[in-house]
Design an enzyme around this catalytic site. Structure first.
Site, short mmCIF file in Angstrom:
data_model
loop_
_atom_site.label_atom_id
_atom_site.label_comp_id
_atom_site.label_asym_id
_atom_site.label_seq_id
_atom_site.Cartn_x
_atom_site.Cartn_y
_atom_site.Cartn_z
N CYS A 117 0.98 -1.11 0.05
CA CYS A 117 0.08 0.26 0.02
C CYS A 117 0.77 1.62 -0.05
CB CYS A 117 -1.15 -0.09 1.48
SG CYS A 117 0.21 0.07 2.85
N ASP A 173 2.52 2.26 2.18
CA ASP A 173 2.08 3.43 4.04
C ASP A 173 3.73 3.19 4.31
OD1 ASP A 173 -0.05 4.18 2.51
OD2 ASP A 173 -1.66 2.85 4.30
N CYS A 182 -3.27 5.04 5.69
CA CYS A 182 -4.25 5.11 5.48
C CYS A 182 -4.78 5.16 7.42
CB CYS A 182 -4.80 4.04 4.90
SG CYS A 182 -4.83 2.73 6.69
N CYS A 191 -2.41 -2.92 8.94
CA CYS A 191 -2.25 -1.54 9.13
C CYS A 191 -1.83 -1.78 10.15
CB CYS A 191 -3.46 -0.16 8.86
SG CYS A 191 -4.20 -0.68 7.99
FE1 FES Z 1 -1.49 0.52 4.75
FE2 FES Z 1 -3.42 0.92 5.82
S1 FES Z 1 -3.66 0.01 3.58
S2 FES Z 1 -1.53 0.30 6.47
#
Ligand code: FES
Length: 147
Positions: A33, A35, A59, A103
């Site tokens: 993702c 992140d 996110c 996450c």
């Molecule tokens: Fe990757 Fe939440 S979508 S940390």
């Protein structure tokens, strides 16, 4: 989709920010993702976590899990902090949707990476802690920090 606690921590994140000259800093990222999460720990001479802050470029669930994870490790000693797993964070938030479980894993990894950094600096071993897989070294994430 999200529990009230997740929404609360997302909208009012606890311990957001950074600690200058932190005892340990850990930055981890999820390649899928994209992140990124960074945790700063201020640990005293008795190995108690006096303060903790986080920065998350990710996110809403990542923000909520970082916020809850910081609440859970604050005031604990480094060994107790190891018990703050992604499962513990999820339970404290009354659950996360299945697609958002990773996450919470990022939050656990970020704490471990910060503890690892502290352990390296002090030349100590923390039981059950091994080198974090997705640790991003200082400098490598500079560009991502822009957004
Ligand atoms: Fe990757 Fe939440 S979508 S940390």
């Amino acid at each position: 989709m999200y529990t009230e606690k997740v929404m609360d921590h997302f909208q009012h994140p606890r311990n957001m920010g950074e600690i200058e000259n932190a005892s340990g800093v850990g930055t981890v990222g999820n390649a899928k993702c994209g992140d990124i999460m960074r945790i700063y720990l201020d640990i005293d001479e008795n190995q108690i976590i006096q303060d903790v802050k986080f920065k998350t470029f990710g996110c809403g669930a990542a923000v909520a899990t970082s916020s809850m994870a910081t609440e859970l490790v604050k005031g604990k000693n480094i060994q107790e902090a190891m018990e703050v797993t992604n499962k513990a964070v999820m339970e404290a938030l009354d659950g996360l949707p299945p697609v958002k479980v990773h996450c919470s894993l990022l939050a656990e990894e970020a704490i471990h990476a910060a503890l690892w950094d502290y352990a390296q600096k002090h030349d100590i071993k923390i039981k059950g802690l091994s080198k974090p897989k997705s640790d991003i070294h200082e400098g490598e994430e500079e560009e991502e920090e822009e957004y």
